[in-house]
Write a protein that holds these residues in place. Structure first.
Motif, PDB file in Angstrom:
ATOM      1  N   THR A 175      26.422  38.910  43.997  1.00  0.00           N
ATOM      2  CA  THR A 175      27.536  37.977  43.830  1.00  0.00           C
ATOM      3  C   THR A 175      27.068  36.617  43.343  1.00  0.00           C
ATOM      4  OG1 THR A 175      28.690  39.135  45.605  1.00  0.00           O
ATOM      5  CG2 THR A 175      29.524  36.978  44.990  1.00  0.00           C
ATOM      6  N   ALA A 193      34.193  35.592  45.783  1.00  0.00           N
ATOM      7  CA  ALA A 193      33.907  35.282  44.376  1.00  0.00           C
ATOM      8  C   ALA A 193      35.030  35.797  43.482  1.00  0.00           C
ATOM      9  CB  ALA A 193      32.571  35.896  43.970  1.00  0.00           C
ATOM     10  N   GLY A 194      35.666  36.882  43.906  1.00  0.00           N
ATOM     11  CA  GLY A 194      36.798  37.441  43.156  1.00  0.00           C
ATOM     12  C   GLY A 194      38.010  36.513  43.183  1.00  0.00           C
ATOM     13  N   ARG A 212      36.820  37.166  27.918  1.00  0.00           N
ATOM     14  CA  ARG A 212      37.646  36.793  29.070  1.00  0.00           C
ATOM     15  C   ARG A 212      38.312  38.022  29.689  1.00  0.00           C
ATOM     16  NH1 ARG A 212      43.091  35.428  29.438  1.00  0.00           N
ATOM     17  NH2 ARG A 212      43.634  34.365  31.388  1.00  0.00           N
ATOM     18  N   GLY A 239      33.553  44.403  44.222  1.00  0.00           N
ATOM     19  CA  GLY A 239      34.060  43.415  45.178  1.00  0.00           C
ATOM     20  C   GLY A 239      34.735  42.245  44.489  1.00  0.00           C
ATOM     21  N   ILE A 240      34.145  41.764  43.416  1.00  0.00           N
ATOM     22  CA  ILE A 240      34.749  40.636  42.695  1.00  0.00           C
ATOM     23  C   ILE A 240      36.102  41.049  42.119  1.00  0.00           C
ATOM     24  CG2 ILE A 240      34.516  39.251  40.569  1.00  0.00           C
ATOM     25  CD1 ILE A 240      31.599  38.778  41.360  1.00  0.00           C
ATOM     26  N   ALA A 241      36.170  42.254  41.578  1.00  0.00           N
ATOM     27  CA  ALA A 241      37.444  42.740  41.041  1.00  0.00           C
ATOM     28  C   ALA A 241      38.475  42.883  42.165  1.00  0.00           C
ATOM     29  CB  ALA A 241      37.243  44.074  40.327  1.00  0.00           C
ATOM     30  N   ASN A 259      24.545  35.994  41.530  1.00  0.00           N
ATOM     31  CA  ASN A 259      24.231  36.157  40.108  1.00  0.00           C
ATOM     32  C   ASN A 259      25.498  36.096  39.260  1.00  0.00           C
ATOM     33  OD1 ASN A 259      22.694  36.892  37.746  1.00  0.00           O
ATOM     34  ND2 ASN A 259      23.509  38.967  37.982  1.00  0.00           N
ATOM     35  N   MET A 260      26.519  36.846  39.671  1.00  0.00           N
ATOM     36  CA  MET A 260      27.747  36.886  38.876  1.00  0.00           C
ATOM     37  C   MET A 260      28.513  35.569  38.951  1.00  0.00           C
ATOM     38  SD  MET A 260      28.909  40.824  39.604  1.00  0.00           S
ATOM     39  CE  MET A 260      30.226  40.907  38.437  1.00  0.00           C
ATOM     40  N   TYR A 310      39.925  32.817  35.631  1.00  0.00           N
ATOM     41  CA  TYR A 310      40.737  33.606  34.685  1.00  0.00           C
ATOM     42  C   TYR A 310      42.016  32.854  34.324  1.00  0.00           C
ATOM     43  CZ  TYR A 310      42.841  37.886  32.707  1.00  0.00           C
ATOM     44  OH  TYR A 310      43.403  38.825  31.872  1.00  0.00           O
ATOM     45  N   LEU A 353      45.637  39.345  40.259  1.00  0.00           N
ATOM     46  CA  LEU A 353      45.318  39.915  38.956  1.00  0.00           C
ATOM     47  C   LEU A 353      45.302  41.440  39.065  1.00  0.00           C
ATOM     48  CD1 LEU A 353      42.490  37.467  37.758  1.00  0.00           C
ATOM     49  CD2 LEU A 353      44.935  37.384  37.252  1.00  0.00           C
ATOM     50  N   GLY A 412      38.584  41.090  44.934  1.00  0.00           N
ATOM     51  CA  GLY A 412      39.018  39.729  45.268  1.00  0.00           C
ATOM     52  C   GLY A 412      40.024  39.206  44.247  1.00  0.00           C
ATOM     53  N   ALA A 413      39.759  39.503  42.968  1.00  0.00           N
ATOM     54  CA  ALA A 413      40.676  39.067  41.910  1.00  0.00           C
ATOM     55  C   ALA A 413      42.045  39.742  42.078  1.00  0.00           C
ATOM     56  CB  ALA A 413      40.086  39.396  40.538  1.00  0.00           C
ATOM     57  N   LEU A 419      31.898  30.591  38.358  1.00  0.00           N
ATOM     58  CA  LEU A 419      33.046  30.669  39.269  1.00  0.00           C
ATOM     59  C   LEU A 419      33.080  29.452  40.199  1.00  0.00           C
ATOM     60  CD1 LEU A 419      32.817  34.460  40.222  1.00  0.00           C
ATOM     61  CD2 LEU A 419      34.008  33.386  38.282  1.00  0.00           C
ATOM     62  N   ALA A 472      44.044  38.160  44.662  1.00  0.00           N
ATOM     63  CA  ALA A 472      44.646  36.919  44.166  1.00  0.00           C
ATOM     64  C   ALA A 472      45.747  37.194  43.139  1.00  0.00           C
ATOM     65  CB  ALA A 472      43.563  36.024  43.553  1.00  0.00           C
ATOM     66  N   LEU A 480      26.730  33.432  36.539  1.00  0.00           N
ATOM     67  CA  LEU A 480      26.923  33.978  35.194  1.00  0.00           C
ATOM     68  C   LEU A 480      28.318  33.662  34.648  1.00  0.00           C
ATOM     69  CD1 LEU A 480      25.443  35.928  33.156  1.00  0.00           C
ATOM     70  CD2 LEU A 480      26.627  37.801  34.327  1.00  0.00           C
ATOM     71  N   TYR A 481      29.336  33.833  35.492  1.00  0.00           N
ATOM     72  CA  TYR A 481      30.726  33.636  35.059  1.00  0.00           C
ATOM     73  C   TYR A 481      31.255  32.230  35.384  1.00  0.00           C
ATOM     74  CZ  TYR A 481      30.615  38.793  34.913  1.00  0.00           C
ATOM     75  OH  TYR A 481      30.293  40.104  34.676  1.00  0.00           O
ATOM     76  N   PHE A 516      37.122  34.039  40.822  1.00  0.00           N
ATOM     77  CA  PHE A 516      37.251  34.634  39.483  1.00  0.00           C
ATOM     78  C   PHE A 516      38.698  34.494  38.989  1.00  0.00           C
ATOM     79  CE2 PHE A 516      38.342  38.020  36.609  1.00  0.00           C
ATOM     80  CZ  PHE A 516      37.261  38.088  35.734  1.00  0.00           C
ATOM     81  N   ALA A 517      39.650  34.724  39.891  1.00  0.00           N
ATOM     82  CA  ALA A 517      41.065  34.596  39.521  1.00  0.00           C
ATOM     83  C   ALA A 517      41.372  33.164  39.081  1.00  0.00           C
ATOM     84  CB  ALA A 517      41.962  35.020  40.680  1.00  0.00           C
TER      85      ALA A 517
END
Lengths: 327, 338
Positions: free
Chosen positions: B165, B133-134, A54, A68-70, B167-168, B141, A78, A72-73, B174, A76, B171-172, B137-138
């Motif tokens: 994206t 996607a991020g 996790r 990019g995903i990081a 794929n991830m 999480y 994080l 976006g997180a 989301l 939000a 995978l995760y 992801f939050a």
């Protein structure tokens, strides 16, 4: 007074990340092979068993996607720490970092923050040749919206990683692979931090200022030793933080010594050292007894042969030569 | 009796009227944006949503507002307006004013309103897809129940980072809905000329993402499909990809002033026959929810509202020059001066 510990740059970085993850549940790690494989340079060794999938996230080999995903997180709320296996691979994520991450705060006029750290090794390791040896710090230090730091010692990387994780802005933490095994004294204090935008004088001198960052700081220290024997007293300025840049400390040193040599591993032409040199020329002109000198990496793609590779990377002899030439 | 039973499944008159008002408001707001552009009040690149209204209305009425996340590309006015962003602030942003959603720093392409769950407003085709996607992801999480609507155009569906994206996201696992607004054109390049396989819905399937193609010109169907998909994603906590067939009556952007370069007037006329606003109008009349007179009154009211928005935005001041350095960082400014 807090006690100290001796450890490598790699261990200091690792310890710093562990402490930040323990302090704040919003901090997580993301990158290629950082979990089960423990990281290519083993900075994240042991973190996967400790925190699980996790918070220590193995990604596919898709740099743009995970940068990019990081991001976006982070938008939000994080606080991701993203490892690039090498900064050379961050080129695949440049659109994300420059066109998205760096601009979130401005384009939303302050409505959205982007507290993210991108870190990893940049510059030449050993015989990794043309595609794995890029110095990327100058590319990033060109971009408003990013902060860029390049610590040269275990204590600095320990303290600067903490500052980076705490920062509400995107930070590039640039590590030279040649530093990972270097040992140093690190404060045994989870609250220890090195503020950004503060250069440090690692050696006092009166004849010339040797200005550099990351591993080149150690090259400058070695060059200063040699030059001392010639009767040339060098002051070694470790810039540490490129953006923001502590011009005050740099200028104070140059105004004292009246001579400046800027040393950087990146391609000489257009590298960040050129920016430092230009600023000294602009703002310290009246104090200069000689033109501002520069020593940079050769303007060639990094070759594989160790002999050719070493030719490309500035060493203390290149610095000594350039200083003598400066007159 | 059968008719009575059927009626039970129908939307309430109030809902239908609201959809109509929302669609018409977007249409007239966008028309007014075009006026602003022609009058030199708006500049740069500006992309309006005319013809695609049913799509955004259907989706925005199906999420939990100010809770779920929404992100899109540069054709972004409608999404913001439907999420509850102050329309004066949107128009002011389009005019580059201080009172705009981004203080005049973003413009038409970069409308943001995070308090209402709207995360922009992005200009690089496909570039914001990992950001969306991020956001999801939050949610994963934190273990919250938010769903992310990640909108893109059909042109974006070819970008490499979109596949990274997808794929991830799979995978995760989301909770992210990838919504391809297929208006048949990537700027001026027709679908057949930019996509090797024009069935874009298939592009989620290699990653095991539940995917489908649906119609976006009928707001009632759009609403039903959107609600079904959002409920599924919220419950299952997995991504979804949906290709929505729509059509933009306007050009790609305000600078696109020769649509005949890539499509005929006949094609446009043919597509106008499925105008989502007209379609809903007929339903309102059919179901006796409104007569012509009432519809005219609604339209007059909306036109007046848009006019007021325009005037209020236009009366608002431009940014002060010294604001140029504000909000590059949270805690510092870059080196100042040229």
């Amino acid at each position: 007074m807090a006690s100290t510990l001796e450890m490598t740059y790699r261990e200091a970085l690792h310890k710093s990340m562990v402490e930040e993850m323990d302090k704040n549940a919003d901090v997580f790690l993301m990158g290629e092979d950082i979990g089960r494989y423990e990281g290519t340079f083993k900075v994240t060794r042991g973190l996967f068993p400790k925190y699980g999938h996790r918070r220590v996230i193995d990604t596919p080999i898709t740099e743009a996607g995970f940068a990019g995903i990081a991001t976006g997180a982070a938008m939000a709320g994080l606080r991701p720490i993203v490892e690039f296996m090498t900064m050379s691979f961050s080129i695949l994520a440049l659109d994300q970092i420059i066109n998205h991450t760096a601009k979130v705060h401005y384009m939303t006029n302050g409505e959205v923050k982007c507290p993210i750290v991108f870190r990893g090794p940049g510059g030449a390791a050993k015989q990794l040749s043309a595609q794995h040896s890029h110095s990327m710090e100058g590319w990033y230090a060109h971009v408003p919206g990013l902060k860029v730091v390049a610590p040269s010692t275990p204590a600095d990387v320990y303290g600067m990683l903490k500052t980076a994780v705490d920062d509400d802005n995107p930070v590039i933490l640039y590590e030279n692979p040649g530093l990972y095994a270097m040992k140093g004294i690190v404060p045994d204090d989870p609250e220890f931090k090195i503020p950004f935008g503060k250069a440090q004088i690692l050696r006092e001198g009166k004849d010339l200022s040797l200005i550099g960052y990351s591993r080149m700081t150690h090259v400058n220290l070695a060059a200063a030793e040699i030059l001392e024997k010639d009767g040339i007293s060098c002051e070694v300025v470790d810039v540490r933080s490129l953006l923001p840049l502590d011009t005050e400390t740099i200028y104070a040193s140059v105004r004292k010594t009246n001579r400046a040599m800027v040393v950087y591993e990146d391609w000489r032409s257009g590298g960040f050292g050129a920016e430092i040199a230009a600023r000294i020329s602009e703002d310290c002109f009246d104090y200069l007894d000689a033109p501002v000198g520069r020593v940079g990496g050769l303007n060639v793609p990094m070759p594989y042969s160790r002999i050719l590779e070493l030719e490309c990377i500035p060493d203390e002899n290149d610095v000594v030569k350039a200083v003598r030439k400066l007159g | 009796m059968a008719k009575q039973a059927e009626k039970k499944n129908l939307e309430s008159p109030a809902e239908l009227e609201q959809y109509y008002r929302d669609m018409l408001f977007i249409r007239h707001f966008e028309e007014k944006c075009n006026v602003a552009y022609r009058q030199g009040k708006a500049g740069g690149y500006m992309h309006v949503y005319i013809g695609m209204e049913a799509l955004a209305v259907g989706w925005m009425h199906s999420i939990k507002k100010a809770h779920d996340y929404v992100i899109t590309a540069y054709r972004d006015h409608a999404h913001a307006l439907l999420l509850g962003t102050d329309p004066v602030a949107v128009m002011a942003e389009i005019m580059g004013r201080k009172a705009g959603t981004a203080g005049g720093k973003g413009g038409s392409m970069h409308i943001y309103d995070p308090k209402n769950g709207f995360y922009g407003g992005w200009g690089i085709v496909g570039g914001h897809i990992p950001l969306g996607a991020g956001l999801a992801f939050a949610s994963r999480y934190r273990g919250d129940d938010k769903v992310t609507l990640n909108f893109m155009g059909d042109g974006a569906a070819n970008q490499g980072v979109v596949y990274e994206t997808l794929n991830m996201a799979a995978l995760y696992e989301l909770p992210c809905i990838f919504i391809i607004e297929n208006n048949e054109f990537a700027m001026g390049t027709r679908l057949e000329y930019h996509a090797a396989d024009t069935e874009l819905w298939k592009r989620g399937t290699p990653f095991g993402i539940k995917s489908e193609r649906i119609d976006g010109m009928d707001v009632l169907q759009m609403k039903k499909d959107a609600q079904r998909i959002i409920d599924w994603v919220r419950k299952e906590g997995k991504p979804y990809l949906v290709e929505i067939m729509t059509y933009r009556y306007a050009g790609h952007g305000a600078a696109d002033n020769d649509r005949q370069l890539y499509r005929t007037k006949e094609e446009e006329a043919e597509n106008l026959k499925r105008d989502p606003v007209e379609k809903l109008k007929h339903i309102l009349i059919e179901r006796n929810i409104a007569n012509e007179e009432k519809l005219e009154a609604i339209e007059a009211e909306i036109l007046e509202r848009v006019e007021k928005i325009y005037e209020e935005a236009d009366a608002s001041p431009h940014p002060d020059v010294d604001e140029v350095y504000d909000n590059i960082y949270t805690d510092m400014t870059p080196e100042k001066g040229h």
